[in-house]
Enzyme design. Structure first.
Site, mmCIF file in Angstrom:
data_model
loop_
_atom_site.group_PDB
_atom_site.id
_atom_site.type_symbol
_atom_site.label_atom_id
_atom_site.label_comp_id
_atom_site.label_asym_id
_atom_site.label_seq_id
_atom_site.Cartn_x
_atom_site.Cartn_y
_atom_site.Cartn_z
ATOM 1 N N SER A 167 0.822 -1.154 -0.162
ATOM 2 C CA SER A 167 0.030 0.157 0.006
ATOM 3 C C SER A 167 1.173 1.196 -0.066
ATOM 4 C CB SER A 167 -0.893 0.044 1.277
ATOM 5 O OG SER A 167 -1.911 0.949 1.095
ATOM 6 N N ARG A 209 -8.357 5.971 -6.056
ATOM 7 C CA ARG A 209 -8.579 5.714 -4.478
ATOM 8 C C ARG A 209 -9.612 6.630 -4.206
ATOM 9 N NH1 ARG A 209 -5.110 4.421 0.950
ATOM 10 N NH2 ARG A 209 -4.924 2.503 -0.191
ATOM 11 N N TYR A 255 -8.274 14.992 0.758
ATOM 12 C CA TYR A 255 -7.229 15.806 -0.085
ATOM 13 C C TYR A 255 -8.075 16.600 -1.208
ATOM 14 C CZ TYR A 255 -3.874 13.201 2.601
ATOM 15 O OH TYR A 255 -2.812 12.608 3.499
#
Length: 781
Positions: free
Chosen positions: A424, A632, A584
């Site tokens: 990851s 993601r 984000y």
């Protein structure tokens, strides 16, 4: 002690029996509203483990129950004309009426008073009782009376079900799935005595209504079910013994009951304890067969706690509540997983029948891949061979062991990963001016040599003001490109792993300190202006405030991502991921918690996705066509009013239409108000749902720490890759070590390290043998 059990089901009868055996001086009465030996429903199911608990608690009744049991090991799954069987599951079925008869007679033998046809409205009817056990079922009046203490949470589940019987005698615990023009119906069937089987029919509420079952009387609906499941009934009828229910009321929705407290002290009767037990305290969906088990084990535990400290009833009740609430929560978590699987069976019916059956068997997450192997090694080996052949693994020969699911290859576009393990992307905060250098060469190179199929570099930023911290890597100039090229070349030259890059922009979470200097805390000096969908402070009163992006900002940032994409291709990366999660910049557009815009980029989910999709599409055009791209996302904000798993499916569909190959399914970190529910593999359900509803490959992340986890996820079709984070920080060779631990030797090691391979395998074999020997010795003793 004077004890009254309100309710003559398994919990009340068994507790009365155990307490009377413990001290014959106890005055115990069980009060039941039905007539002697009456009951509704058909058979109930126990596991072999539950039977062992009963044998320890009361050998006499356990022997009688055992004699009445119908035992089976097989689970049979029927779908689309296919029958798949797995053995070794160790279940027992007994008629509910027969079970109650045994317990009633046993209570009478030891001197428990049984009062039938007595409908208790209030525990105040027993003013002289020292202890009241409220085991009056899932519609408990006592629980309702003292709801302020017990604080029950009742969740009415989506499916309708009817509990029927049949004279067809099933040889296995049988699941049958039938498709209608209205949707899918399923049956749960098992034999419980010499003449009858239980036959539960279930369907989601909407499907049930579309089929018109809400408008049928009892006989009509039973006849409808007989026609639907005719191939499984072999001419035998379906039978109802719920004569007290009319029409559609025999079809009920399962209520999941959770109580925060199980003990109420009645101040009007000398603080007399009123204790919940069985369905009054909790319920677990019938699909895992644990309702009666939990009721009996409640009784066992409370009797045990009182027996250990007969002079300290208050302390015994505290221990009872503490012990049982934890165990019940564990069972209820598994039951929730199982319930949701059946509520959304249409999500899985298009899996190949072999994988559909495996998914059903492992739906609760209580049964894992290795646990299934212990039950039926031949079944698992056959399934592994089928899955490996489907994935394109080399055929297994006499000298080749079965390929575990995690070690099957995965191909997307022109890239084939050797296995399903992904390192990851994990922030390391170890760059200067965004330049990846020796640290990242060692960090990523070591993990590439450690056996994973894909190593993903941490979130890398397309501009200096896109960084989370001054230590984050970048890809906005040729020096950074060349630094990444050096790392990608090392990975390709020294391993057979692929290497990917995750590109992302920190947005309102930028300009913060290195994690070990105060994670999420703003820089004291040297910061930069922050951008996001709307003005925002990630930490209220602490973080710097971002400003809303203008169209000019959007153009500039999009172009930065495209430039970084081209640099990534020039650096030699095999895979590219766009970060649209965790609050984000691009995530701030998607979540309604952070996007308060009133222009074309705010409002509906489709409008909130416009800019992230614009960035992705521009990157996809710049990225080589033969190389994959993943995205993601935060599949759940864990905050009221935020992104939900329903939204996540729509988000995945939108990125799929834009050309994404996989969705990397994370969650949270969008708002500090989040209340996530953690646990083993806790985010995997998001990957499962997106993969099987949106029809796009997924990456599962979060609390996946063992080969068994990965094998279970991949085998069930819940995800296509598993991203392993913290275990890889602790052990770069996690994948190689897990292969040795599960006894799979057919993995390639770096030639420099091969001398260690056999020693590791031998040491793990010896350790496993020692554990097995100790367990056998304990069993024999």
């Amino acid at each position: 002690m004077k004890i009254v059990c309100i309710g003559g089901g398994p919990a009340g009868l068994y507790f009365a029996l155990l307490m009377k055996r413990q001290d014959p001086a106890h005055e115990i009465v069980v009060v039941e509203r039905n007539r002697p030996y009456d009951t509704f429903g058909w058979g109930v199911v126990f596991s072999d483990q539950t039977l062992g608990n009963l044998q320890q608690a009361d050998p006499v009744s356990a022997a009688q129950i055992l004699e009445a049991f119908n035992h089976w090991d097989d689970v049979e799954v029927n779908i689309r004309g296919h029958k798949l069987v797995s053995g070794g599951h160790g279940f027992c079925g007994i008629g509910r009426k027969r079970l109650l008869n045994i317990l009633q007679r046993r209570c009478e033998e030891v001197g428990v008073a049984l009062r039938f046809e007595t409908d208790v409205q209030d525990d105040a009817q027993f003013p002289d009782a020292d202890l009241v056990i409220a085991c009056d079922g899932l519609n408990s009046r006592i629980r309702a009376r003292y709801a302020a203490t017990y604080t029950p949470d009742i969740d009415l589940r989506d499916c309708r079900f009817v509990w029927l019987g049949t004279t067809r005698l099933f040889d296995a615990f049988t699941f049958a799935f039938e498709e209608t023009e209205h949707g899918w119906f399923q049956a749960h069937a098992y034999r419980f005595d010499d003449t009858h089987s239980t036959f539960i029919v279930e369907a989601p509420q909407a499907v049930w209504e579309r089929a018109g079952l809400d408008r049928m009387d009892k006989d009509e609906s039973i006849a409808w079910c007989e026609r639907l499941f005719a191939r499984h009934l072999d001419g035998h009828p379906l039978i109802s013994n719920a004569g007290h229910l009319r029409g559609s009321s025999q079809w009920i929705r399962f209520p999941r009951v959770v109580c925060q407290r199980w003990v109420h002290l009645d101040a009007t009767h000398r603080n007399r304890p009123v204790v919940l037990m069985g369905d009054a305290a909790h319920t677990a969906h019938f699909s895992i067969g644990s309702g009666t088990k939990l009721a009996l084990e409640d009784a066992i535990e409370l009797a045990r706690c009182i027996g250990r400290a007969p002079s300290d009833l208050a302390g015994a009740l505290r221990r009872y509540e503490a012990v049982r609430s934890v165990e019940v929560l564990r069972i209820q978590n598994a039951a929730r997983n199982s319930t949701e699987w059946f509520e959304h069976v249409e999500r899985y019916v298009d899996l190949p029948p072999e994988q559909f059956a495996y998914s059903l068997l492992t739906r609760s997450q209580r049964i894992s891949h290795e646990n299934l192997r212990l039950r039926d090694a031949a079944y698992v080996q056959g399934f592994e061979d089928w899955l490996a052949a489907r994935a394109g693994s080399a055929p297994r020969g006499a000298d080749r062991p079965p390929v575990p699911p995690m070690f099957t290859p995965f191909t997307v576009r022109g890239v084939t990963l050797k296995n399903r393990v992904m390192v990851s992307p994990m922030a390391q905060y170890s760059c200067v001016d965004g330049l990846p250098a020796d640290y990242h060469l060692v960090h990523l190179g070591a993990r590439a040599m450690g056996g994973a199929g894909l190593v993903m570099a941490e979130m890398t930023c397309p501009s200096p003001d896109a960084r989370i911290t001054p230590g984050c890597p970048g890809l906005w100039n040729t020096a950074q490109r060349d630094g990444w090229r050096r790392i990608a070349h090392f990975v390709h030259a020294n391993s057979d792993a692929k290497i990917g890059l995750q590109l992302g922009h920190a947005g309102a979470k930028g300009a913060t300190r290195l994690a070990w200097d105060g994670i999420d805390q703003p820089l004291e000096a040297g910061g930069w202006p922050l951008l996001s969908a709307s003005p925002q402070q990630y930490l209220d009163g602490v973080s710097d405030t971002s400003r809303a992006m203008t169209r000019a900002d959007m153009d500039r940032v999009r172009d930065d991502f495209v430039r970084a994409t081209r640099f990534a291709a020039e650096a030699g990366f095999d895979w590219l991921e766009l970060h649209c999660a965790h609050g984000y910049l691009l995530s701030s557009f998607i979540s309604p918690l952070t996007n308060l815009r009133t222009d074309d980029y705010g409002g509906t989910l489709a409008q909130r996705l416009r800019y992230p999709l614009e960035v992705f599409q521009a990157m996809r055009e710049a990225w080589p066509r033969q190389l994959p791209m993943s995205v993601r996302i935060s599949a759940h904000d864990w905050v009221e009013g935020g992104i939900t798993p329903d939204d996540a499916v729509q988000i995945a569909r939108a990125f799929k239409a834009a050309g994404a190959d996989l969705i990397d399914c994370s969650s949270g970190q969008v708002s500090k108000k989040e209340q996530p529910v953690f646990g083993r593999m806790f985010q995997t359900p998001f990957a499962d749902r997106i993969r099987n509803e949106a029809g796009i490959a997924t990456i599962a992340v979060g609390a996946i720490s063992e080969a068994d986890h990965v094998n279970s996820i991949i085998a069930a079709g819940r995800a296509d890759l598993c991203a392993i984070a913290r275990p890889h920080l602790a052990n770069p060779a996690w994948t190689l070590q897990e292969a040795a631990r599960i006894g799979y030797p057919d993995v390639s090691w770096p030639r420099q390290y091969r001398a260690a391979k056999q020693q590791l395998e031998r040491n793990l074999e010896r350790a496993a043998a020692a554990v097995a020997t100790a367990a056998q010795a304990e069993h024999n003793s």
